[in-house]
Scaffold this motif. Structure first.
Motif, mmCIF file in Angstrom:
data_model
loop_
_atom_site.group_PDB
_atom_site.id
_atom_site.type_symbol
_atom_site.label_atom_id
_atom_site.label_comp_id
_atom_site.label_asym_id
_atom_site.label_seq_id
_atom_site.Cartn_x
_atom_site.Cartn_y
_atom_site.Cartn_z
ATOM 1 N N UNK A 46 30.982 44.382 29.917
ATOM 2 C CA UNK A 46 31.803 44.955 31.002
ATOM 3 C C UNK A 46 32.540 46.224 30.574
ATOM 4 N N UNK A 47 32.819 46.349 29.272
ATOM 5 C CA UNK A 47 33.534 47.531 28.801
ATOM 6 C C UNK A 47 32.712 48.802 29.002
ATOM 7 N N UNK A 48 31.379 48.657 29.040
ATOM 8 C CA UNK A 48 30.525 49.832 29.250
ATOM 9 C C UNK A 48 30.774 50.421 30.641
ATOM 10 N N UNK A 49 30.864 49.544 31.634
ATOM 11 C CA UNK A 49 31.158 50.030 32.997
ATOM 12 C C UNK A 49 32.563 50.615 33.044
ATOM 13 N N UNK A 50 33.489 49.972 32.352
ATOM 14 C CA UNK A 50 34.847 50.526 32.304
ATOM 15 C C UNK A 50 34.845 51.923 31.692
ATOM 16 N N UNK A 51 34.026 52.124 30.667
ATOM 17 C CA UNK A 51 33.950 53.432 30.006
ATOM 18 C C UNK A 51 33.443 54.497 30.977
ATOM 19 N N UNK A 52 32.424 54.141 31.769
ATOM 20 C CA UNK A 52 31.877 55.095 32.745
ATOM 21 C C UNK A 52 32.926 55.397 33.816
ATOM 22 N N UNK A 53 33.601 54.337 34.271
ATOM 23 C CA UNK A 53 34.620 54.528 35.297
ATOM 24 C C UNK A 53 35.744 55.432 34.789
ATOM 25 N N UNK A 54 36.194 55.178 33.557
ATOM 26 C CA UNK A 54 37.296 55.990 33.028
ATOM 27 C C UNK A 54 36.896 57.463 32.921
ATOM 28 N N UNK A 55 35.630 57.700 32.531
ATOM 29 C CA UNK A 55 35.175 59.092 32.420
ATOM 30 C C UNK A 55 35.229 59.780 33.785
ATOM 31 N N UNK A 56 34.702 59.094 34.805
ATOM 32 C CA UNK A 56 34.705 59.680 36.153
ATOM 33 C C UNK A 56 36.138 59.852 36.664
ATOM 34 N N UNK A 57 36.958 58.849 36.405
ATOM 35 C CA UNK A 57 38.347 58.892 36.879
ATOM 36 C C UNK A 57 39.108 60.044 36.219
ATOM 37 N N UNK A 58 38.899 60.228 34.927
ATOM 38 C CA UNK A 58 39.605 61.307 34.215
ATOM 39 C C UNK A 58 39.155 62.670 34.702
ATOM 40 N N UNK A 59 37.850 62.833 34.904
ATOM 41 C CA UNK A 59 37.340 64.121 35.392
ATOM 42 C C UNK A 59 37.922 64.412 36.776
ATOM 43 N N UNK A 60 37.920 63.396 37.633
ATOM 44 C CA UNK A 60 38.438 63.606 38.982
ATOM 45 C C UNK A 60 39.915 63.985 38.945
ATOM 46 N N UNK A 61 40.677 63.227 38.160
ATOM 47 C CA UNK A 61 42.104 63.497 38.107
ATOM 48 C C UNK A 61 42.425 64.871 37.550
ATOM 49 N N UNK A 62 41.735 65.256 36.472
ATOM 50 C CA UNK A 62 41.993 66.554 35.850
ATOM 51 C C UNK A 62 41.548 67.688 36.761
ATOM 52 N N UNK A 63 40.396 67.490 37.432
ATOM 53 C CA UNK A 63 39.903 68.532 38.339
ATOM 54 C C UNK A 63 40.894 68.752 39.476
ATOM 55 N N UNK A 64 41.533 67.675 39.936
ATOM 56 C CA UNK A 64 42.507 67.808 41.011
ATOM 57 C C UNK A 64 43.692 68.664 40.616
ATOM 58 N N UNK A 65 44.057 68.598 39.314
ATOM 59 C CA UNK A 65 45.195 69.401 38.849
ATOM 60 C C UNK A 65 44.931 70.896 38.992
#
Length: 733
Positions: A35-54
């Motif tokens: 399950x940590x593999x999916x969490x890793x993918x999610x965190x990558x997408x979430x971080x990119x989205x959040x940083x791009x919004x800034x």
């Protein structure tokens, strides 16, 4: 705050996150179920989205948000990550990369780009809709009340009356003559030990295991009427070296919350944390997980494990919250390499290397001056300074070294996608990923490797039908390897395909006018013809390869890195290409020689020995010497570079080796070892064969750095042409 600098940091971090996302997606494609593999993918997408919004990069935010929603449902077990979904998520990752690339170069996203993104988002819709995401409803949906009753039925009242003892013994307990089993037996004399969980997280691998060290911890449930002091007395002689927590029966929630916070292990799963803290038993955890699996099969909404346990009154919400917080911190600590690394601008690193290069040159100048003055104290001080300079040089060069495995990992996606397009089954194996290479060389290696791998997939690995007819496994294999060898790094590309047909290459070369029919070439020389522009033995031209264009560029790029490529192939078995490169192109250990009035540097890692030329036996009519029974061809620098001036009375021969090939370089003077700062040749000199760069000596004179690989090939080919009328030896054949 410098927003421009922050934006550049975002672009650099986004690239790392996208690489991480791709690697994790490919792991899922290979069957990873963590399950940590999916969490890793999610965190990558979430971080990119959040940083791009800034930074107001709205196209990136809008697209990544939908991808993130799908990933969120996957990590909540609401949908399964199937092969179909992976085939969409990988292109989605690529589209995010394109959007970031456009933002990096200040390009607007055109209609075609936006339409492609919209098409990808539309293809994700089935995984965003409950009614289509759930495949089949076979079992009755358990209600929260049913869940609670089920969990409650597994919780016995007696378990709530137990003392909970959490102990991590000191590592030297066994060396100090103590036995943990005797402590357990003493505890058993105080009541009934109803449950023991052995914590094995700190057990090392076999090579690092010390039989005299204790690595275990224990979580103990003790049913006893003894007092806390009596229980603590069981640990009287080990208390100072151990971590001990004792929680009385029916303690308040804060006791368990504090225990969870203090657990030394880095468990990533909620259930493990709750069991280790004895907040729940294994029986309760199994029951909750079983309930969760039933939900996944029977309904779209799957409850979180913590919710199930809370509904079943197996654990208080506060304890679950503390465990989730512990889980989050453990995951962040394991997945955030930033805690150990800092990001440095590559240009700053190059500037540092250049400055150290200047330090090396100036140190040589001081060394010369000290030698001329003959002051022993000054010479000793300069020698000491030289040692420090060398240490600083070595330390600085390691900063530029990066594992070649990061480059290899990129080919997993290439092999996966290309194999599908060719309707072949091909597995990529990687060996030696930890081998390090100069960063600048890694970047320049990407294109040659890409071309070789695609060639191997297209024309090396046979179709499934052909492989089965030849008795081979249906799945072909391409292996990328890397290792250090005699001051070089050797990168191998191996396939178990059909191999190269030497006779076919020869006929094609003769037909194309590349080779005269009367010329006899060794097997290795015939293999080298595949690098000739326009020569291809492929029967079909595809969109990947087959036109004879590209392999010549591959060889040219490798030679620009002062490297060479060797080929081994056997019909029906496979082909191996081994690329041999120097470890670094910045500062090398060299050997200073002189021919005529020109200074030359020979890379020290290529030198086998230096011998007086007149002391060796010469082959009649050839430029070859007999070196302990081996015929070694040689060249004179004075001749091949048309140098002025008379030669030395006693010439020296420097015997060098590149790969399996050896040759001698005849010079007039030997001056010894020298640290050499490599400077690239100007454009006007880049066509000069046999010279790989230049360097500045301590005297201020310019020295030319010899390209050993080219000089050895020149020496061998010249002698081969001289003796081509003679029949080939068995070794040459």
């Amino acid at each position: 705050m410098n927003l421009d600098a922050a934006l550049q940091t975002f672009f650099a971090e986004a690239e790392d996150l996208l690489n991480s996302m791709e690697a994790a997606l490919l792991r899922l494609d290979e069957g990873d179920t963590d399950p940590e593999t999916i969490n890793e993918i999610f965190r990558a997408a979430h971080t990119i989205k959040g940083s791009a919004g800034l930074f107001g990069l709205n196209d990136i935010v809008a697209f990544t948000h939908i991808v993130e929603n799908v990933l969120d449902r996957a990590r909540d077990n609401k949908i399964l990550v199937t092969g179909d979904l992976l085939s969409i998520l990988l292109p989605c990752r690529d589209h995010i990369a394109v959007l970031i690339e456009h933002a990096m170069h200040d390009h607007s996203n055109d209609e075609e780009c936006l339409a492609k993104g919209q098409a990808l988002l539309s293809s994700l819709q089935p995984w965003l809709e409950d009614e289509t995401a759930v495949k089949g409803v076979a079992l009755a949906d358990p209600t929260p009340a049913m869940q609670a009753d089920y969990i409650k039925s597994l919780v016995s009242e007696s378990e709530r009356e137990c003392w909970h003892i959490s102990v991590r013994f000191g590592p030297d307990l066994l060396r100090n003559g103590m036995d943990p089993l005797s402590i357990m037996r003493f505890l058993a004399s105080l009541g009934d030990i109803t449950h023991i969980t052995t914590i094995t997280d700190h057990l090392p691998d076999y090579e690092h295991y010390d039989p005299e060290q204790l690595y275990l911890g224990f979580e103990i449930a003790l049913m006893s009427s003894a007092s806390q002091q009596q229980i603590e007395d069981a640990f009287m002689f080990v208390r100072d070296d151990s971590e001990l927590t004792i929680i009385p029966p029916r303690s308040n929630i804060d006791a368990y919350v504090n225990l969870i916070k203090s657990l030394p292990e880095d468990s990533k799963r909620l259930g493990e944390i709750l069991v280790k803290s004895h907040a729940i038993s294994y029986q309760e955890l199994d029951a909750a997980l079983t309930m969760q699996k039933q939900q996944a099969k029977s309904q779209s909404a799957v409850s979180m494990l913590g919710d199930i346990l809370i509904e079943g009154e197996a654990v208080a919400p506060e304890i679950v919250s503390a465990a989730l917080d512990k889980q989050k911190k453990n995951s962040e600590r394991k997945t955030n390499p930033e805690n150990r690394f800092i990001r440095v601008d590559a240009e700053r690193l190059d500037t540092l290397i250049n400055l150290i290069g200047e330090l090396v040159i100036n140190r040589q100048r001081i060394d010369l001056l000290a030698s001329k003055m003959g002051n022993p104290t000054l010479v000793e001080a300069v020698t000491s300074m030289g040692n420090f300079t060398e240490a600083i040089r070595d330390a600085a060069l390691t900063l530029r070294m990066v594992p070649v495995g990061d480059t290899f990992q990129k080919f997993k996606r290439v092999v996966r996608d290309t194999a599908k397009s060719l309707n072949k089954e091909i597995e990529l194996e990687i060996e030696g990923a930890e081998t390090e290479l100069d960063r600048s060389m890694v970047e320049k290696l990407n294109d040659p490797l890409m071309h070789i791998v695609r060639n191997a997939m297209d024309h090396g690995i046979e179709s499934i039908a052909v492989r089965e007819a030849r008795g081979k496994p249906a799945q072909g294999t391409i292996k990328l390897t890397a290792c250090h060898d005699a001051g070089h790094i050797v990168i191998g590309i191996h396939d178990d395909g059909g191999g190269l047909d030497v006779e076919k290459i020869r006929k094609k070369a003769i037909a194309n006018g590349i080779l005269d029919e009367s010329v006899h070439l060794s097997r290795q020389e015939l293999f080298q013809l595949i690098f000739h522009p326009g020569l291809s033995t492929a029967e079909q031209v595809t969109n990947l390869s087959g036109r004879g264009v590209g392999m010549d560029v591959v060889k040219r790029n490798i030679e620009e890195l002062q490297g060479g490529v060797e080929i081994e192939s056997e019909m029906g078995v496979g082909t191996s290409l081994n690329i041999r490169l120097p470890l670094t192109l910045a500062i090398i250990d060299g050997f200073h020689v002189v021919a005529g009035t020109i200074d030359f540097i020979v890379p020290q890692n290529a030198i086998l020995e230096c011998v007086d030329l007149n002391s060796l036996n010469h082959s009649h009519g050839q430029n070859c010497v007999n070196l302990r029974g081996e015929q070694v061809p040689y060249i004179r620098l004075r001749e091949i570079f048309s140098l002025q001036g008379s030669g030395a009375e006693r010439e020296k021969i420097v015997v060098v080796q590149f790969g399996e090939k050896r040759a001698g370089i005849v010079v007039d003077e030997l001056h010894g070892e020298i640290q050499t700062v490599v400077k690239p040749m100007g454009p006007i000199f880049q066509a000069l064969k046999g010279i790989g760069g230049s360097s500045l000596l301590g005297t201020g004179a310019v020295a030319l750095i010899l390209d050993i690989q080219q000089l050895i090939s020149y020496a061998i080919n010249r002698e081969h042409l001289r003796t081509s009328a003679l029949p080939l030896t068995a070794q040459e054949q």
